[in-house]
Design an enzyme around this catalytic site. Structure first.
Site: not given
Length: 775
Positions: A330-331, A360, A362, A375, A409
């Site tokens: 995640h992230n 991931e 973003d 983020h 994302e």
């Protein structure tokens, strides 16, 4: 440690004696590492000038040299209070040739590619970016360091132990006269984590000082070493089975393997073990195993708790992709917390090198028309999307050949989305999956085997997959879709809260490369069953996923038999903490995304889950999580094959000191061992030994525990060793986690890992284990 500036203070004869001793020690240690006479090792021992690079303007000449112990690198520093610095080879994760780090890529010119290399450290320590005088020297530094790292990692635990103890003895020999006084002996015992009172230390000393000279040397030091490393518990076991003139014949060894280790073996297998592990030539010739050979066997992979057959890919990899647990991050771009920590391509490299198979990204609009990753709505730093894709392309398949999922994302404008699609297609090339395997409309996922070396994009798609295959693909360059669930959740966490789900414009170019992982909102299991096709997958916030796992366990399992599910941490975890992944695996969720950058119990469990199957990042789910006829519920059963698990914690060896930077750094550890089981709720359990005062070198417990196991296929076993403290929280010494299905029965050695998951050389537990059918 010996340092160059200290050598200058010696007169000529002292300097010659010093250098001669250094050469002898280096020769012994090189021989121990299997590098006797190696030119690259000699090059490192001589040392040389390198340019240390921190930025485009900060580039400094520094002298680097391998110490005589062949496991410590020394370099000069111009800091006021730290004129010289050292670090252990054990602290190095890898050495990269060329401009393969973020720093070198940014601060050096492509023309010096051959002269550059980077030392990548375990944990959070910053990379050391270096440049040699020429390509030949750079190659020699990299080659030499790689050899030492490789050979050190391949030493047996017994060899690592000897290497460590001998070097501790050298450090204790303050005046370097190859003798050990009582004072030096006490200093040595403290170094190896043993606290003894003066009387006992004097007794050991007197017992070994047969020459009554007031110091130990030669054979007396060897006698002291043998007394110190004597393993009473191993001697008892060996004595019970060594029935042939004080040694184990092949039949004696077979008896041990069948009775204690519960292995399905023959006398031929026993002979192979003797051939492989026996250290005494005469015993090997007589087809016998001596006590030293037996100790060697216990310390190597055959005697390990982890089944060596599971170190390779052993599972069926031709099942549909959604039939596997998939190691997921995640992230991934973050090195630290979610609010102000740095974003880096290095974070992706570290995750991929740990066989993470879903990362991931973003994505946000960046300056100069180039998309960036960070983020959103926070102070975390930004990294170019293009640079991240290059790093992923370079490192995705170094530790595992199986497919990598890029979870997008997407917050970008249409123009920058088009550039994202361009970067993905141009950088990843043929490795990027842009259409279904076989070019026909699929009804199920392809297998990990069928997708080897491929990248899959997870994200939003404008239409159904069959529309693209039937040439009904619209010529519209963009259209509106609902925002990713996780992106919407982030906004709800106090940032730009909206009552309705946000819509975003999606570029057709980016939509078209989403094939098997189309993101859709979850509207209930019945809706998913009736309205979603297999490649449409949902992401679940941890709280929602936990609720579904508790209240609709069987329905969740059935959903995951047909589709993929991704779980992600709550947005409130701004410190990058993690949730417990086990309840998610219990209901068959495949992509259980954790913050890889945060060392924690949850990451230890994740590392344990994916330890098996060749550390490929893919683990086949149990049959009852793959069959639509299954009525299994992790909360209520039915329990099909109940087991009883017997654990005896016998002893530990060479536990490291903790709190090196605190007031307690001089204290000896008071170790205890906790045995933990993670699995279905009925199996979760924890039991611990008493603590032992002031002994981290060879503490012994001999404590027995029993666990009732309802679903062994889902259970994980974790050992935790802590330093007991009466006034504050216990400190972690080491830990190890593995699937219960990968545990070998019998007397076994358990390696120990740091909080960050790195092996602690020479430290370990000795246990007896027995997993049997419940009565």
């Amino acid at each position: 440690m010996s340092c160059l500036h200290k050598r200058l203070k010696k007169n000529k004869s002292e300097e010659e004696a010093f250098l001669e001793k250094a050469r002898r020690i280096a020769h012994e240690n090189g021989k121990r590492l299997g590098l006797e006479g190696d030119a690259d090792l000699h090059f490192l021992l001589v040392g040389g000038e390198l340019i240390k690079i921190r930025s485009s303007s900060w580039k400094r000449n520094r002298f680097f040299k391998l110490q005589e112990d062949c496991k410590t690198l020394w370099y000069e520093s111009h800091k006021t209070f730290r004129k010289n610095q050292t670090f252990s080879i054990d602290d190095i994760e890898s050495v990269r040739k060329g401009r393969q780090s973020e720093g070198l890529n940014k601060h050096t010119d492509p023309s010096v590619e051959e002269m550059c290399f980077s030392i990548i450290f375990k944990g959070s320590k910053k990379n050391l970016d270096l440049m040699a005088a020429n390509g030949t020297e750079a190659k020699q530094w990299v080659s030499g360091l790689d050899k030492i790292i490789h050979n050190m990692r391949n030493l047996s635990r017994q060899q690592k132990s000897e290497h460590w103890i001998i070097n501790c003895m050298r450090k204790a020999d303050k005046n370097a006269d190859n003798k050990m006084t009582l004072k030096e002996l006490k200093h040595f015992l403290r170094q190896v984590n043993v606290e003894v009172d003066d009387t006992y230390a004097a007794e050991i000393f007197k017992k070994c000082d047969t020459s009554n000279s007031g110091s130990l040397e030669g054979e007396e030091i060897k006698h002291f070493y043998n007394l110190l490393t004597h393993r009473e518990e191993v001697e008892v076991i060996y004595g019970n089975y060594a029935q042939t003139e004080g040694q184990m014949s092949s039949k004696d060894l077979l008896n041990f393997l069948l009775t204690e280790q519960r292995e399905k073996v023959s006398v031929e297998d026993a002979l192979k073990l003797i051939e492989k592990y026996e250290v005494d030539g005469t015993a090997k010739q007589n087809e016998r195993m001596s006590k030293d050979g037996f100790l060697m066997y216990l310390h190597r992979e055959a005697g390990s708790i982890f089944n060596p057959a599971h170190k390779q890919v052993y599972q069926d990899m031709r099942q549909p992709l959604n039939h596997y647990y998939i190691s997921s991050s995640h992230n991934t771009y973050l090195m630290e917390d979610q609010l102000k920590g740095p974003s880096s391509t290095e974070a992706y490299i570290k995750a991929l090198m740990k066989s993470c198979r879903c990362v991931e990204l973003d994505c946000w609009d960046g300056a100069n028309g180039e998309p960036v990753i960070y983020h959103g709505y926070t102070l975390t730093s930004k990294v170019l999307f293009r640079d991240v894709i290059k790093a992923i392309n370079d490192y995705a398949f170094k530790t595992s050949d199986y497919p990598v999922i890029l979870s997008l994302e997407n917050h970008c404008s249409v123009d920058q989305q088009k550039l994202m699609a361009h970067h993905l297609i141009s950088i990843l090339g043929e490795a990027l999956l842009t259409k279904p395997v076989g070019n026909t409309m699929p009804s199920d996922f392809p297998s990990p085997e069928g997708l080897k070396g491929k990248f899959l994009i997870k994200g939003k798609r404008l239409n159904k997959l069959d529309a693209a295959l039937n040439n009904n693909n619209s010529t519209i360059e963009e259209d509106t879709v609902s925002e990713e669930d996780e992106a919407a959740d982030c906004k709800e966490n106090g940032r730009k809260s909206k009552s309705k789900k946000s819509k975003i414009k999606l570029a057709k170019a980016l939509s078209d490369i989403v094939v098997y992982c189309k993101s859709v909102h979850f509207s209930g299991f019945e809706h998913a069953k009736d309205c979603q096709v297999f490649y449409e997958m949902s992401s679940f916030k941890e709280s929602k996923a936990f609720n579904l796992a508790v209240n609709s366990g069987t329905a969740y399992i059935h959903h995951n038999i047909d589709k993929l599910s991704r779980i992600y941490p709550a947005g409130s975890r701004t410190d990058s903490s993690n949730y417990n992944p086990v309840p998610m695996w219990n209901v068959g969720c495949q992509i259980v995304a954790l913050n890889f950058q945060t060392p924690s119990k949850e990451m230890h469990i994740n590392q344990g889950r994916f330890l098996q199957n060749g550390s490929s990042g893919y683990v086949l789910k149990p049959e009852f999580q793959r069959s639509l006829s299954s009525r299994f519920n992790p909360n209520t059963g039915p329990w099909l094959k109940r087991k009883t698990f017997h654990v005896m914690v016998i002893s530990a060896q060479q536990l490291p000191k903790v709190n090196k930077d605190k007031d307690k750094h001089k204290s000896i550890v008071d170790p205890l061992v906790r045995v933990e089981i993670y699995g279905v709720p009925a199996d979760n359990a924890s039991k611990e030994t008493h603590y032992i005062d002031n002994n981290g070198f060879n503490p012994m417990w001999n404590e027995k525990f029993q666990f009732n196991i309802h679903v062994a296929e889902l259970a994980l076993l974790r050992f935790v060793v802590e330093d007991y403290d009466t006034t504050s929280q216990n400190d972690l010494i080491g830990q190890y986690c593995l699937p219960l299905s990968s545990v070998q029965n019998g007397y076994r050695y358990v390696p120990l890992l740091t909080k960050r998951g790195d092996v602690i050389c020479s430290a370990g537990l000795f246990v007896h284990l027995m997993l049997v059918d419940a009565q």
